[in-house]
Design a protein around this motif. Structure first.
Motif, mmCIF file in Angstrom:
data_model
loop_
_atom_site.group_PDB
_atom_site.id
_atom_site.type_symbol
_atom_site.label_atom_id
_atom_site.label_comp_id
_atom_site.label_asym_id
_atom_site.label_seq_id
_atom_site.Cartn_x
_atom_site.Cartn_y
_atom_site.Cartn_z
ATOM 1 N N GLN A 228 0.807 -1.211 0.000
ATOM 2 C CA GLN A 228 0.000 0.000 0.000
ATOM 3 C C GLN A 228 0.844 1.268 0.000
ATOM 4 O O GLN A 228 0.450 2.278 -0.591
ATOM 5 N N VAL A 229 1.986 1.235 0.649
ATOM 6 C CA VAL A 229 2.839 2.432 0.695
ATOM 7 C C VAL A 229 3.238 2.841 -0.727
ATOM 8 O O VAL A 229 3.223 4.026 -1.086
ATOM 9 N N ARG A 230 3.563 1.849 -1.538
ATOM 10 C CA ARG A 230 3.927 2.161 -2.938
ATOM 11 C C ARG A 230 2.710 2.717 -3.682
ATOM 12 O O ARG A 230 2.833 3.663 -4.460
ATOM 13 N N GLU A 231 1.516 2.132 -3.426
ATOM 14 C CA GLU A 231 0.294 2.625 -4.070
ATOM 15 C C GLU A 231 0.053 4.088 -3.718
ATOM 16 O O GLU A 231 -0.285 4.906 -4.588
ATOM 17 N N GLU A 291 10.060 2.993 5.775
ATOM 18 C CA GLU A 291 9.566 3.230 7.135
ATOM 19 C C GLU A 291 10.722 3.645 8.039
ATOM 20 O O GLU A 291 11.762 2.979 8.096
ATOM 21 N N ILE A 292 10.515 4.742 8.772
ATOM 22 C CA ILE A 292 11.563 5.208 9.684
ATOM 23 C C ILE A 292 11.084 5.328 11.123
ATOM 24 O O ILE A 292 11.866 5.639 12.018
ATOM 25 N N GLY A 293 9.797 5.088 11.367
ATOM 26 C CA GLY A 293 9.309 5.168 12.746
ATOM 27 C C GLY A 293 7.875 4.700 12.867
ATOM 28 O O GLY A 293 7.065 4.897 11.958
ATOM 29 N N GLU A 294 7.569 4.065 13.993
ATOM 30 C CA GLU A 294 6.202 3.610 14.272
ATOM 31 C C GLU A 294 5.864 3.981 15.714
ATOM 32 O O GLU A 294 6.670 3.767 16.628
ATOM 33 N N TYR A 295 4.674 4.525 15.919
ATOM 34 C CA TYR A 295 4.304 5.076 17.222
ATOM 35 C C TYR A 295 2.895 4.610 17.574
ATOM 36 O O TYR A 295 1.956 4.810 16.807
ATOM 37 N N ARG A 314 13.888 16.828 -4.452
ATOM 38 C CA ARG A 314 12.567 16.477 -3.917
ATOM 39 C C ARG A 314 12.616 15.192 -3.081
ATOM 40 O O ARG A 314 13.132 14.160 -3.513
ATOM 41 N N ASN A 315 12.034 15.273 -1.865
ATOM 42 C CA ASN A 315 11.859 14.116 -0.982
ATOM 43 C C ASN A 315 10.408 14.099 -0.498
ATOM 44 O O ASN A 315 9.768 15.153 -0.391
ATOM 45 N N GLU A 316 9.928 12.903 -0.203
ATOM 46 C CA GLU A 316 8.522 12.774 0.209
ATOM 47 C C GLU A 316 8.424 12.224 1.626
ATOM 48 O O GLU A 316 8.941 11.148 1.923
ATOM 49 N N LEU A 317 7.776 12.985 2.478
ATOM 50 C CA LEU A 317 7.489 12.561 3.849
ATOM 51 C C LEU A 317 6.035 12.112 3.907
ATOM 52 O O LEU A 317 5.134 12.861 3.532
ATOM 53 N N LEU A 318 5.816 10.878 4.338
ATOM 54 C CA LEU A 318 4.481 10.284 4.350
ATOM 55 C C LEU A 318 4.173 9.774 5.751
ATOM 56 O O LEU A 318 5.041 9.170 6.402
ATOM 57 N N VAL A 319 2.955 10.031 6.221
ATOM 58 C CA VAL A 319 2.531 9.559 7.540
ATOM 59 C C VAL A 319 1.207 8.819 7.396
ATOM 60 O O VAL A 319 0.259 9.339 6.807
#
Length: 501
Positions: A228-231, A291-295, A314-319
């Motif tokens: 899903q992250v790629r989607e 993935e760099i963090g899970e809370y 360009r970089n993409e930050l996704l939450v």
């Protein structure tokens, strides 16, 4: 199974009215006649710790045999999520396994400890028996979903006492003390609780199906689909809507938040420090798809972005922001949303410029009944009352922290009532102090945790509290070092019940 030592052994069941039923166990046997309702019960003399023995029950037409039956001490473990907390954690709550989970599962070869889990079932009226009567011997597979606190308590007892130990797990996450009270106690507090009787609850099959559906729903909320992250990363611009980070809509349990960041080349050659305030309640942070963090709770969302996933330009930050128990939210002062180098020579404000989308189809919640007053006493405790136990261990209270004075009265009443129901005025009752708890909503004010802990202390004989304030986690309502909790409960048992050091 394990039968309680040094106490009469009751065996009961159903058969054809008028039939003669005989029961034999170890060196004793007894017979009785089945009553007109088809029920029977016999009483065998008390036994010392030992076994394995054979328990045989027969009529002229049928014989039932139960092999590998031990005699020792049986403890009843009850409460909410911290008692339920499985050794391997909950399927729907990632990273919830206890510390050193696999190591503890390997250390499971204790064939004289036996495990029993009472099936979850809230009921409007008192239930006479549980539908699944299955004792298990400890092994990795039988322990993965078993109460970690109860297991470590039982193991500590066995190691010191060297007698068989039976542990009955009767717990349910997220439940209030009122669900574990009998109707008699609830009537005492009817004005405070506005109690007018336990509302109707569907039959067991419908309740079990609803539980299954709600568990599936929680998994959907907590865990992104494979790929899903790629989607999400390939979604067109029109799929995203600009929004204010502090104004998350209440229209879904799961949202994806995105922010694009341009990085000069000189800052793309070293790790970067990331801070995103408080993300409530379950969230996963991705940087350029990694993935760099899970809370799991509204803890400070702080992460280090490895230089291997940083690009010049360009970089993409996704939450992925999720909340199984209400609308998700983002908290914290504007100054808590930034990206920087370690020396703060570069600092990017991340409090604005976000987009949002909903790409998760979540099942609708089914009705839940476990917090109806008396429902869990009726459906889970009452059917166990004919089984002799040595004592009770209890870990509950997180659901009741806002009413410490009322809880103190209801907790005392529960202990006295369960003793009466088990026909043991001195039934040992050992319990765990609630530990550090996360602030579910920092803006709602801090719950009276310390006052609640004080009110947990009950001045009743044969009770003892296991201290836990020093081993809690301020960002997780489910501390993962349950071994310490179980062993501290065992220390209370050695001191109060067994009177040994």
């Amino acid at each position: 199974m394990v039968l309680q030592r040094d106490e009469p052994i009751f065996v009961q069941g159903t058969a054809t009215p008028g039939d003669k039923v005989s029961v034999a166990f170890h060196l004793s046997s007894v017979s009785c006649k089945v009553n007109e309702k088809g029920c029977w019960q016999v009483r065998l003399p008390a036994e010392k710790a030992g076994g394995p023995y054979l328990l045989a029950v027969w009529t002229e037409e049928e014989t039932l045999s139960f092999k590998n039956v031990l005699v020792g001490d049986v403890w009843f473990a009850s409460g909410q999520s911290n008692m339920e907390h499985p050794i391997e954690g909950w399927e729907w709550l990632p990273n919830s396994s206890i510390y050193r989970c696999e190591e503890e599962l390997v250390d499971s070869d204790y064939p004289e400890i036996r495990l029993f889990t009472v099936p979850k079932y809230p009921a409007s009226i008192e239930v006479e028996e549980v539908p699944i009567k299955e004792w298990k011997i400890p092994e990795p597979e039988s322990l993965r979903g078993f109460s970690s606190t109860a297991w470590f308590f039982a193991k500590a007892l066995y190691k010191k006492l060297q007698v068989p130990v039976g542990i009955i797990n009767c717990s349910w996450a997220g439940t209030s003390i009122k669900a574990w009270e009998s109707k008699a106690v609830l009537n005492e507090f009817k004005d405070s609780l506005n109690f007018k009787g336990t509302p109707p609850i569907p039959d067991r099959d419908k309740v079990v199906e609803a539980l299954r559906a709600n568990q599936q729903r929680r998994c959907q909320i907590s865990i992104p689909r494979e790929g899903q992250v790629r989607e999400i990363g390939l979604l067109p611009t029109v799929a995203w809507t600009p929004f204010d980070l502090k104004k998350i809509p209440a229209s879904s349990e799961v949202f994806w938040l995105k922010k694009e960041i341009d990085l000069p080349e000189r800052y793309a050659k070293e790790p970067l420090f990331l801070s995103l305030g408080l993300l409530n309640r379950q969230s996963i942070i991705y940087f350029n798809g990694r993935e760099i963090g899970e809370y799991m709770y509204p803890e400070p969302a702080i992460a280090l972005i490895p230089k291997s996933c940083i690009c010049p330009g360009r970089n993409e930050l996704l939450v992925r922001l999720a909340q199984p128990f209400g609308p998700p939210s983002v908290k914290g002062d504007k100054s808590l949303f930034f990206m920087s180098t370690r020396d703060a020579g570069f600092r990017e404000d991340l409090s604005e410029g976000w987009s949002i989308t909903v790409q998760d189809s979540i099942l609708k919640p089914e009705a839940e009944y476990q917090n109806y007053p008396g429902a869990l006493f009726n459906g889970m405790v009452h059917p166990c009352l004919e089984y002799n136990v040595k004592g009770v261990i209890w870990y509950q209270g997180e659901n009741d922290v806002w009413k410490p004075e009322l809880y103190a009265e209801m907790f005392r009443a529960l202990i006295l009532d369960w003793r009466k129901k088990w026909k043991k005025e001195d039934l040992p009752f050992l319990y765990v102090q609630i530990s550090l708890l996360p602030e579910i909503d920092p803006e709602a004010g801090e719950p009276p945790y310390q006052l609640f802990r004080e009110k947990q202390c009950v001045a009743l004989p044969n009770t003892g509290m296991a201290y836990s304030l020093d081993i809690g986690d301020p960002y997780d309502v489910h501390p993962r070092n349950k071994k310490v909790v179980g062993e501290r409960l065992a220390e209370q048992a050695f001191r109060i019940v067994y009177e040994i050091k």
